[in-house]
Design an enzyme around this catalytic site. Structure first.
Site, PDB file in Angstrom:
ATOM      1  N   HIS A 124       0.645  -1.140  -0.093  1.00 41.50           N
ATOM      2  CA  HIS A 124       0.036  -0.153  -0.006  1.00 41.50           C
ATOM      3  C   HIS A 124       0.864   1.389  -0.115  1.00 41.50           C
ATOM      4  O   HIS A 124       1.949   1.249   0.587  1.00 41.50           O
ATOM      5  CB  HIS A 124      -0.745  -0.201   1.400  1.00 41.50           C
ATOM      6  CG  HIS A 124      -1.999   0.949   1.482  1.00 41.50           C
ATOM      7  ND1 HIS A 124      -1.635   2.131   1.706  1.00 41.50           N
ATOM      8  CD2 HIS A 124      -3.020   0.855   1.399  1.00 41.50           C
ATOM      9  CE1 HIS A 124      -2.812   2.936   2.010  1.00 41.50           C
ATOM     10  NE2 HIS A 124      -3.616   1.852   1.555  1.00 41.50           N
ATOM     11  N   ASP A 201       3.124  -4.695   8.223  1.00 38.58           N
ATOM     12  CA  ASP A 201       1.706  -3.922   7.990  1.00 38.58           C
ATOM     13  C   ASP A 201       0.741  -5.058   8.178  1.00 38.58           C
ATOM     14  O   ASP A 201       0.508  -5.712   6.930  1.00 38.58           O
ATOM     15  CB  ASP A 201       1.929  -3.000   6.722  1.00 38.58           C
ATOM     16  CG  ASP A 201       0.489  -2.606   6.118  1.00 38.58           C
ATOM     17  OD1 ASP A 201      -0.557  -3.033   6.766  1.00 38.58           O
ATOM     18  OD2 ASP A 201       0.617  -2.097   4.870  1.00 38.58           O
ATOM     19  N   GLN A 204      -4.579  -5.213   6.619  1.00 34.14           N
ATOM     20  CA  GLN A 204      -5.437  -5.952   5.887  1.00 34.14           C
ATOM     21  C   GLN A 204      -5.350  -7.643   6.485  1.00 34.14           C
ATOM     22  O   GLN A 204      -6.582  -8.210   6.156  1.00 34.14           O
ATOM     23  CB  GLN A 204      -5.197  -6.139   4.260  1.00 34.14           C
ATOM     24  CG  GLN A 204      -6.167  -6.623   3.486  1.00 34.14           C
ATOM     25  CD  GLN A 204      -7.421  -6.464   3.341  1.00 34.14           C
ATOM     26  OE1 GLN A 204      -7.685  -5.218   3.724  1.00 34.14           O
ATOM     27  NE2 GLN A 204      -8.329  -7.218   2.778  1.00 34.14           N
ATOM     28  N   LYS A 227     -10.711  -1.130  10.098  1.00 32.93           N
ATOM     29  CA  LYS A 227     -10.845  -2.471   9.167  1.00 32.93           C
ATOM     30  C   LYS A 227     -11.136  -3.682  10.125  1.00 32.93           C
ATOM     31  O   LYS A 227     -11.585  -4.800   9.399  1.00 32.93           O
ATOM     32  CB  LYS A 227      -9.553  -2.718   8.279  1.00 32.93           C
ATOM     33  CG  LYS A 227      -9.181  -1.356   7.236  1.00 32.93           C
ATOM     34  CD  LYS A 227      -8.431  -1.565   6.240  1.00 32.93           C
ATOM     35  CE  LYS A 227      -7.973  -2.790   5.546  1.00 32.93           C
ATOM     36  NZ  LYS A 227      -7.456  -2.453   4.307  1.00 32.93           N
ATOM     37  N   CYS A 365      -4.771   2.285  -3.647  1.00 36.46           N
ATOM     38  CA  CYS A 365      -3.396   2.866  -3.257  1.00 36.46           C
ATOM     39  C   CYS A 365      -2.304   1.884  -3.348  1.00 36.46           C
ATOM     40  O   CYS A 365      -1.410   1.816  -2.434  1.00 36.46           O
ATOM     41  CB  CYS A 365      -3.635   2.854  -1.615  1.00 36.46           C
ATOM     42  SG  CYS A 365      -4.863   4.179  -1.177  1.00 36.46           S
TER      43      CYS A 365
HETATM   44  N1  PMP Z   1      -1.739  -0.940   4.328  1.00 37.68           N
HETATM   45  C1  PMP Z   1      -2.587  -2.045   3.943  1.00 37.68           C
HETATM   46  C2  PMP Z   1      -2.309  -3.195   3.385  1.00 37.68           C
HETATM   47  C3  PMP Z   1      -3.909  -1.422   3.939  1.00 37.68           C
HETATM   48  O1  PMP Z   1      -5.146  -2.177   3.473  1.00 37.68           O
HETATM   49  C4  PMP Z   1      -4.378   0.089   4.287  1.00 37.68           C
HETATM   50  C5  PMP Z   1      -5.684   0.343   4.402  1.00 37.68           C
HETATM   51  N2  PMP Z   1      -6.577   0.353   3.170  1.00 37.68           N
HETATM   52  C6  PMP Z   1      -3.484   0.637   4.975  1.00 37.68           C
HETATM   53  C7  PMP Z   1      -1.947   0.198   4.916  1.00 37.68           C
HETATM   54  C8  PMP Z   1      -3.580   2.146   5.298  1.00 37.68           C
HETATM   55  O2  PMP Z   1      -4.510   1.949   6.680  1.00 37.68           O
HETATM   56  P1  PMP Z   1      -5.171   3.356   7.161  1.00 37.68           P
HETATM   57  O3  PMP Z   1      -5.556   4.301   5.953  1.00 37.68           O
HETATM   58  O4  PMP Z   1      -6.005   3.032   8.039  1.00 37.68           O
HETATM   59  O5  PMP Z   1      -3.731   4.075   7.721  1.00 37.68           O
END
Ligand code: PMP
Length: 408
Positions: A124, A201, A204, A227, A365
């Site tokens: 991401h 991270d 997900q 999430k 993203c």
């Molecule tokens: N990393 C991953 C794998 C994600 O899926 C997400 C959220 N879609 C993020 C980072 C970023 O998370 P946040 O926007 O809640 O900070």
């Protein structure tokens, strides 16, 4: 077949029971954010109705109540991740802030010119850009584990990237764009073998898989409450105690200090050293309600049921004209990312919305990943425990009739 009572679970989520554009809502955008059960909404309103007070400083009853509830969430998050101690849990705004915190503190102090950071092609943007910023500042080097055509990390290439110059490996556990479950254990063990630290991270992953930081042995792990059925604007960063203690503070302000004077300031102990300012108190408190809810259903039960949904979706989608899955890894969770030949993802997303179906279209993203597949984006349907096979059936039928419309 799942033993879970999905109808009962659905009743816990008030938002699901509405029509969107004249059709019952089908919410398949769970990889962007999940819906909230009533107990989370109740925890938020209870806090603001009865306990609202700033934490840690007050001695009055409301301050004590809010402080206790806030710190109870820390204990619950610690248990959820199986951290050795609750003090290893730092509250953040979310995964993004957790990763930025590690980059700004651990990165600034322990990573220097010529050092290397390894991420993956599946990341991401929030696990790419903070490292690019650090590399620009420190003249360190960012390396990327490639993916194969199935959207799986190529570990043979990872082996070649690792060296004594590697200071940090930062990868996601499950990809939000494709749903790939990455072999994090092997990635962690190999990084440690060259003396590098590892950040996972788990944004997900936490909704879909059991995460045990002690069993994994990762040095840092970040995730977001929103999430995992919790509120937005809150997340947690896990870090091993010795590392957190060795790291400089993140932001300066109240709460993160022991004593302040103009001749010098001493910092608070962990985790407070990293929690400057008044946090999202109500949302942190409601975060506990979300994790309690997940624990009550059981993460293993959730994962098994979502796997059933994923298999069912794959089976039905295989029959759709022009269906082109993006990301066909052997190990996947909860996400189908795809294209339909000759139809723009954005157009499909709009037509599905007109039928009450919420999917995500675009790059999720993960623009560098889309570039590798030589596409601009995909349509992504991502499932949660409150979704049903009937919804998937309705979605695939809607998809088929949309395609017919476009092909006319
Ligand atoms: N990393 C991953 C794998 C994600 O899926 C997400 C959220 N879609 C993020 C980072 C970023 O998370 P946040 O926007 O809640 O900070």
């Amino acid at each position: 077949e799942t033993q879970l009572n999905i109808e009962k679970i659905r009743k816990d989520f008030p938002i699901l029971h509405q029509e969107v554009n004249g059709k019952p809502l089908v919410y398949f955008d769970n990889a962007a954010t999940s819906q909230k059960p009533q107990c989370v909404i109740d925890a938020l309103t209870h806090y603001y109705n009865t306990d609202n007070a700033n934490i840690h400083r007050g001695i009055h009853t409301l301050a004590e109540r809010s402080t206790t509830a806030f710190e109870n969430t820390r204990k619950t998050v610690g248990k959820f991740l199986n951290a050795a101690e609750a003090e290893e849990i730092i509250f953040t705004k979310g995964t993004t802030e957790g990763i930025n915190l590690v980059a700004a503190t651990f990165g600034r102090k322990f990573i220097g010119e010529g050092d290397e950071i390894i991420i993956s092609a599946l990341e991401h943007h929030s696990n790419i850009v903070p490292w690019q910023i650090l590399c620009e500042e420190k003249k360190c080097v960012l390396k990327v584990i490639p993916v194969n055509e199935k959207g799986e990390l190529v570990l043979a290439e990872y082996d070649k990237l690792l060296s004594e110059r590697t200071k940090l490996v930062s990868v996601n556990y499950i990809s939000n764009a494709l749903g790939t479950i990455n072999p994090v254990q092997e990635i962690i063990d190999k990084a440690h073998a060259v003396g590098a630290k590892v950040l996972i991270d788990a944004a997900q992953a936490t909704p879909h898989a059991r995460v045990d930081v002690q069993a994994m042995g990762c040095d840092f792990l970040a995730f977001s409450a929103h999430k995992v059925y919790g509120p937005t604007g809150v997340g947690a960063l896990y870090g091993k105690r010795a590392l957190l203690e060795a790291m400089p503070p993140y932001q300066g302000g109240g709460e993160m200090i022991k004593d302040v004077s103009f001749s010098g300031t001493t910092y608070n102990d962990i985790p407070y050293k990293f929690e400057a300012g008044t946090p999202n108190i109500g949302e942190v408190i409601a975060f506990k309600a979300a994790l309690d809810y997940v624990n009550e259903i059981g993460l293993e039960n959730i994962a098994a049921y979502e796997h059933e949904l994923l298999e069912y979706a794959n089976e039905l989608l295989a029959d759709v004209e022009g269906f082109r899955p993006i990301g066909t890894a052997d190990q996947k969770a909860s996400v189908v990312s795809f294209l339909i030949d000759g139809v723009h993802p954005f157009d499909l997303g709009q037509i599905l919305d007109a039928k009450g179906i919420a999917v995500r279209t675009g790059h999720h993203c993960a623009q560098p990943l889309m570039e590798i597949f030589n596409i601009e984006g995909t349509v992504r349907a991502s499932f949660s425990v409150y979704n049903t096979k009937e919804e998937i059936k309705y979605f695939v039928e809607a998809l088929k009739s949309s395609i017919k419309m476009f092909k006319k």
